[in-house]
Scaffold this motif. Structure first.
Motif, short mmCIF file in Angstrom:
data_model
loop_
_atom_site.label_atom_id
_atom_site.label_comp_id
_atom_site.label_asym_id
_atom_site.label_seq_id
_atom_site.Cartn_x
_atom_site.Cartn_y
_atom_site.Cartn_z
N THR A 129 -8.92 0.43 10.91
CA THR A 129 -8.41 -0.45 9.85
C THR A 129 -7.72 -1.66 10.49
O THR A 129 -6.82 -1.50 11.32
N PRO A 130 -8.11 -2.88 10.10
CA PRO A 130 -7.48 -4.09 10.65
C PRO A 130 -5.99 -4.13 10.33
O PRO A 130 -5.56 -3.60 9.30
N GLU A 131 -5.22 -4.76 11.22
CA GLU A 131 -3.77 -4.78 11.05
C GLU A 131 -3.34 -5.48 9.76
O GLU A 131 -2.38 -5.06 9.12
N ASP A 132 -4.04 -6.57 9.41
CA ASP A 132 -3.65 -7.27 8.18
C ASP A 132 -3.89 -6.39 6.95
O ASP A 132 -3.14 -6.41 5.98
N ALA A 133 -4.95 -5.59 7.01
CA ALA A 133 -5.24 -4.67 5.91
C ALA A 133 -4.19 -3.56 5.87
O ALA A 133 -3.76 -3.13 4.78
N LYS A 134 -3.77 -3.08 7.04
CA LYS A 134 -2.74 -2.04 7.09
C LYS A 134 -1.44 -2.51 6.42
O LYS A 134 -0.76 -1.74 5.74
N ALA A 135 -1.13 -3.78 6.65
CA ALA A 135 0.08 -4.34 6.05
C ALA A 135 0.00 -4.29 4.53
O ALA A 135 0.98 -3.97 3.84
N GLU A 136 -1.18 -4.60 4.01
CA GLU A 136 -1.38 -4.56 2.57
C GLU A 136 -1.29 -3.12 2.04
O GLU A 136 -0.73 -2.87 0.98
N TYR A 137 -1.85 -2.18 2.81
CA TYR A 137 -1.82 -0.79 2.40
C TYR A 137 -0.38 -0.25 2.42
O TYR A 137 0.00 0.56 1.56
N ARG A 138 0.41 -0.68 3.42
CA ARG A 138 1.81 -0.25 3.48
C ARG A 138 2.58 -0.76 2.26
O ARG A 138 3.39 -0.03 1.68
N LYS A 139 2.28 -2.00 1.90
CA LYS A 139 2.95 -2.58 0.73
C LYS A 139 2.54 -1.83 -0.54
O LYS A 139 3.38 -1.50 -1.38
N ALA A 140 1.24 -1.54 -0.67
CA ALA A 140 0.74 -0.82 -1.83
C ALA A 140 1.32 0.59 -1.89
O ALA A 140 1.64 1.11 -2.97
N LYS A 141 1.48 1.22 -0.72
CA LYS A 141 2.05 2.56 -0.66
C LYS A 141 3.50 2.54 -1.15
O LYS A 141 3.91 3.41 -1.95
N GLU A 142 4.28 1.57 -0.70
CA GLU A 142 5.67 1.47 -1.12
C GLU A 142 5.78 1.25 -2.63
O GLU A 142 6.63 1.86 -3.29
N GLU A 143 4.91 0.39 -3.16
CA GLU A 143 4.93 0.12 -4.59
C GLU A 143 4.55 1.37 -5.39
O GLU A 143 5.14 1.64 -6.44
N THR A 144 3.59 2.12 -4.88
CA THR A 144 3.18 3.35 -5.55
C THR A 144 4.29 4.39 -5.53
O THR A 144 4.55 5.07 -6.53
N GLN A 145 4.96 4.52 -4.39
CA GLN A 145 6.07 5.48 -4.29
C GLN A 145 7.22 5.09 -5.22
O GLN A 145 7.83 5.96 -5.85
N GLN A 146 7.49 3.78 -5.31
CA GLN A 146 8.54 3.33 -6.21
C GLN A 146 8.14 3.57 -7.66
O GLN A 146 8.96 3.97 -8.50
N GLY A 147 6.86 3.34 -7.94
CA GLY A 147 6.35 3.58 -9.29
C GLY A 147 6.49 5.04 -9.68
O GLY A 147 6.89 5.36 -10.81
N LYS A 148 6.19 5.93 -8.76
CA LYS A 148 6.33 7.36 -9.02
C LYS A 148 7.79 7.72 -9.28
O LYS A 148 8.09 8.49 -10.20
N LYS A 149 8.68 7.15 -8.50
CA LYS A 149 10.10 7.41 -8.67
C LYS A 149 10.58 6.94 -10.05
O LYS A 149 11.31 7.66 -10.75
N ASP A 150 10.14 5.74 -10.45
CA ASP A 150 10.53 5.19 -11.75
C ASP A 150 10.01 6.05 -12.90
O ASP A 150 10.74 6.33 -13.86
N VAL A 151 8.76 6.47 -12.78
CA VAL A 151 8.16 7.30 -13.83
C VAL A 151 8.92 8.62 -13.96
O VAL A 151 9.23 9.07 -15.06
N GLY A 152 9.23 9.22 -12.81
CA GLY A 152 9.95 10.49 -12.82
C GLY A 152 11.33 10.36 -13.42
O GLY A 152 11.76 11.21 -14.22
#
Length: 214
Positions: free
Chosen positions: A137-160
């Motif tokens: 996975t290219p580094e620039d793509a990894k950065a996007e995936y890390r950001k998406a992961k953080e947003e998803t985790q925050q979304g899960k926390k908010d929903v809960g």
């Protein structure tokens, strides 16, 4: 959750405190009672819908002296119910039970949806981790995936957190509701309304359901 789902319970408690319900009201609802109620309700929807709306929205609505009341009460009697006061009591009891059933069903559905949604977010996080840890996975793509992961985790926390907050409130209301059982509403009444839930729903469709207390 729609707050009106719980409002008929308030009306039942209010009526009880005023002595509207007596020991003779403790008689269990029967199949014939429900059939008469549904027939009367449909008659009123057809012949006096605006007056039915008033009665459902406000138990103290002064409809007796209004033009059209004779037609309204006639629709009640044609359904097999003795008179207007009898209908008011039956409307409050059946409406309250039905509303609690709908509220319970709503909470169960929301619980399932919340659980399914959180599982989906967990799977998304696992996918992001897999992509982030993939050496291809290219580094620039990894950065996007890390950001998406953080947003998803925050979304899960908010929903809960939102679910827990809403559930606590709903549980408190339902705890109050359950105290009515054995005082005004007996298990036999609940069972009878459950048995005829579809027919009652059909009768209520298209008009404000019984909400006797603003």
């Amino acid at each position: 959750m729609k707050i009106r789902n719980f409002l008929p319970i308030v009306s039942v408690l209010f009526l009880a405190s005023c002595g509207v319900f007596t020991d003779k009201d403790k008689k269990c609802l029967t199949d014939n009672d429900i059939a008469s109620y549904i027939k009367a309700y449909k008659n009123m929807k057809e012949k006096a819908p605006s007056m039915l709306e008033q009665v459902n929205k406000d138990k103290d609505a002064d409809v007796k002296g209004k033009e059209g009341f004779a037609t309204f009460e006639g629709a009640i009697k044609d359904g097999g119910i003795a008179d207007y006061p009898t209908f008011v009591k039956m409307n409050a009891k059946i409406g309250a039970i039905f509303s609690v059933m709908q509220a319970n069903s709503f909470m169960e559905d929301m619980g399932t949806m919340t659980e399914d949604g959180m599982k989906t977010m967990d799977n998304s996080v696992k996918t992001f981790d897999s992509l982030i840890n993939d050496p291809n996975t290219p580094e620039d793509a990894k950065a996007e995936y890390r950001k998406a992961k953080e947003e998803t985790q925050q979304g899960k926390k908010d929903v809960g957190e939102n679910w827990e907050k809403n559930k606590k409130w709903a549980d408190l209301v339902m705890e109050k509701v359950n105290k009515i059982t054995g005082i005004i509403v007996d298990q036999c009444d609940i069972d009878m309304v459950k048995k005829h839930e579809k027919e009652i729903m059909e009768a209520y469709t298209g008009i404000t359901p019984p909400v006797a207390e603003k």
